[in-house]
Write an enzyme that holds these catalytic residues in place. Structure first.
Site, short mmCIF file in Angstrom:
data_model
loop_
_atom_site.label_atom_id
_atom_site.label_comp_id
_atom_site.label_asym_id
_atom_site.label_seq_id
_atom_site.Cartn_x
_atom_site.Cartn_y
_atom_site.Cartn_z
N CYS A 114 0.81 -1.23 0.00
CA CYS A 114 0.00 0.00 0.00
C CYS A 114 0.84 1.28 0.00
CB CYS A 114 -0.95 0.00 1.19
SG CYS A 114 -1.94 -1.49 1.26
N HIS A 240 -2.98 6.93 2.15
CA HIS A 240 -3.49 5.65 1.65
C HIS A 240 -4.86 5.42 2.29
CE1 HIS A 240 -4.23 1.54 0.95
NE2 HIS A 240 -3.89 1.14 2.16
N ASN A 270 -10.34 -0.10 0.06
CA ASN A 270 -8.88 -0.05 0.11
C ASN A 270 -8.34 -0.64 -1.19
OD1 ASN A 270 -6.18 -0.66 0.52
ND2 ASN A 270 -6.44 -1.34 2.62
O1 UT7 Z 1 -3.99 -1.37 3.57
C1 UT7 Z 1 -3.05 -1.83 4.49
C2 UT7 Z 1 -3.25 -1.23 5.81
N1 UT7 Z 1 -4.43 -1.75 6.40
C3 UT7 Z 1 -4.97 -1.16 7.45
O2 UT7 Z 1 -4.48 -0.13 7.85
C4 UT7 Z 1 -6.16 -1.81 8.14
C5 UT7 Z 1 -6.09 -1.56 9.61
N2 UT7 Z 1 -7.13 -2.25 10.37
C6 UT7 Z 1 -8.45 -1.93 10.30
O3 UT7 Z 1 -8.83 -1.10 9.50
C7 UT7 Z 1 -9.42 -2.60 11.24
O4 UT7 Z 1 -8.70 -3.32 12.22
C8 UT7 Z 1 -10.43 -3.55 10.54
C9 UT7 Z 1 -11.44 -2.74 9.77
C10 UT7 Z 1 -9.70 -4.48 9.60
C11 UT7 Z 1 -11.19 -4.39 11.57
O5 UT7 Z 1 -11.86 -3.55 12.50
P1 UT7 Z 1 -11.72 -3.83 14.06
O6 UT7 Z 1 -12.53 -2.81 14.75
O7 UT7 Z 1 -10.25 -3.85 14.37
O8 UT7 Z 1 -12.41 -5.25 14.24
P2 UT7 Z 1 -11.77 -6.60 14.79
O9 UT7 Z 1 -10.86 -7.22 13.80
O10 UT7 Z 1 -11.24 -6.36 16.16
O11 UT7 Z 1 -13.07 -7.50 14.93
C12 UT7 Z 1 -14.11 -7.19 15.90
C13 UT7 Z 1 -15.21 -8.20 15.73
C14 UT7 Z 1 -14.76 -9.65 15.73
O12 UT7 Z 1 -15.74 -10.41 16.40
P3 UT7 Z 1 -15.51 -10.90 17.92
O13 UT7 Z 1 -14.26 -11.70 17.89
O14 UT7 Z 1 -15.36 -9.61 18.72
O15 UT7 Z 1 -16.75 -11.64 18.23
C15 UT7 Z 1 -14.76 -10.02 14.27
O16 UT7 Z 1 -15.00 -11.41 14.06
O17 UT7 Z 1 -15.87 -7.99 14.48
C16 UT7 Z 1 -15.94 -9.23 13.77
N3 UT7 Z 1 -15.87 -8.93 12.34
C17 UT7 Z 1 -16.95 -8.62 11.62
N4 UT7 Z 1 -18.25 -8.51 11.93
C18 UT7 Z 1 -19.12 -8.18 10.98
C19 UT7 Z 1 -14.78 -8.90 11.55
N5 UT7 Z 1 -15.14 -8.57 10.30
C20 UT7 Z 1 -16.49 -8.40 10.33
C21 UT7 Z 1 -17.43 -8.05 9.36
N6 UT7 Z 1 -18.72 -7.94 9.72
N7 UT7 Z 1 -17.08 -7.80 8.07
#
Ligand code: UT7
Length: 313
Positions: A114, A240, A270
């Site tokens: 990225c 980005h 993204n």
């Molecule tokens: O391009 C390269 C650079 N990339 C980035 O900078 C990305 C950086 N990270 C992020 O943007 C965020 O961490 C994400 C958008 C990827 C994820 O958001 P988050 O708030 O960090 O969520 P999480 O991974 O901590 O997941 C929270 C919960 C989990 O459930 P439990 O374990 O709490 O029950 C996931 O299973 O949300 C669940 N989850 C979803 N729920 C509904 C994960 N994806 C989804 C989804 N829909 N699509």
């Protein structure tokens, strides 16, 4: 002292719009979850005969036409991508064929995930000093849909496809600032290479989120210091587009107004290396970029890798 001058931009996205609601029919997610966590409503995915080279060619043609520059005046053609149509030939070489660039044009792809576009801009600027002709085409082009596991809700909702291009000339009477960094010991974003395992993006989201905010803030501060200016002297920060919340955090930490940050993640998702040039092209077409403006670019992602640049439009 020299700097790249961006003369024009171009872009191309696939025709197929993939909304959060469409994804919610396949995996357990919702528009509410995706939009509130990322700022994304929809993204584009290639379908039918669409591919990276065709998108890159359209974006590059637009940039050439808008600057009134002919393909035979281009000396360097670089494409930042981690999802090329072929491992070889490179997208840049296929673009050479599509555009009719001359045989001694320097053409290659570069993979810094990225952060790739800023790496490519820096590399193209360096190469122009020894190139046969004065113009460089610099692109970010991704077909990330081809490496997504569409049954993994934690990644399939994040990424989109697209290509962005800029046409660059080297200016000897100007200067710019850049910062680069890598953490090869951190594999919190991985994309499986060729082999028996199914290609898929794996990301430890929260760790990457913290990394992104940390290095983006550091890069902006370093670039401002190098130029000897404050945040209020900038006209735009184009990050980005990974997550609208990253940009919000960054604005808070830098005590900057959110309107300083251009965002198009709501309809692009993204798009990795393509995200910065796609955003620049949108911004340009909307009339938001004028000669002399101070524009700060910052990319971060897989590698882990990051890169920033402060330039005059
Ligand atoms: O391009 C390269 C650079 N990339 C980035 O900078 C990305 C950086 N990270 C992020 O943007 C965020 O961490 C994400 C958008 C990827 C994820 O958001 P988050 O708030 O960090 O969520 P999480 O991974 O901590 O997941 C929270 C919960 C989990 O459930 P439990 O374990 O709490 O029950 C996931 O299973 O949300 C669940 N989850 C979803 N729920 C509904 C994960 N994806 C989804 C989804 N829909 N699509």
């Amino acid at each position: 002292m020299s700097a790249p001058e961006i003369l024009s931009t171009g872009s191309c996205v696939p025709t197929q719009v993939v909304t959060n609601e469409m994804l919610a029919q396949r995996v357990d997610t919702s528009d509410e979850w995706v939009f509130s966590r990322t700022g994304i409503h929809s993204r584009r995915h290639c379908s039918g005969g669409e591919n990276g080279v065709a998108m890159a060619a359209q974006a590059a043609r637009q940039a050439l036409e808008r600057a009134g520059v002919k393909p035979e005046e281009v000396g360097v053609c670089l494409v930042a991508t981690f999802t090329p149509d072929f491992a070889s030939p490179s997208t840049a070489c296929l673009l050479q064929r599509e555009l009719g660039l001359l045989e001694d044009t320097i053409c290659f792809d570069l993979n810094a995930a990225c952060a790739g576009f800023v790496y490519a801009l820096h590399t193209a600027h360096s190469l122009l000093s020894g190139a046969s002709r004065p113009y460089a085409l610099v692109l970010g082009c991704e077909v990330i849909s081809r490496v997504l596991d569409m049954d993994d809700r934690s990644t399939c909702v994040l990424f989109g496809d697209g290509a962005g291009a800029v046409l660059v000339r080297r200016r000897e009477d100007a200067c710019w600032h850049t910062v680069f960094g890598s953490r090869g010991d951190d594999m919190s974003i991985r994309v499986q290479g060729p082999g028996p395992e199914k290609a898929a993006v794996h990301m430890e989201g929260q760790a990457v989120f913290r990394f992104a905010v940390e290095v983006a803030e550091k890069s902006v501060r370093q670039l401002l210091e190098q130029e000897g200016i404050g945040i209020g002297d900038l006209d735009w920060i184009v990050c980005h587009q990974a997550n609208a919340r990253i940009t919000e955090f960054l604005a808070k930490r830098l005590r900057a107004d959110a309107s300083l940050f251009y965002q198009n993640i709501d309809h692009c998702g993204n798009t990795s290396a393509a995200s910065i040039p796609l955003a620049l092209d949108e911004l340009q077409r909307a009339g938001g970029l004028r000669k002399g403006m101070r524009v700060l670019l910052v990319g971060f992602g897989g590698g882990l890798t990051w890169a920033g640049a402060l330039l005059r439009w």
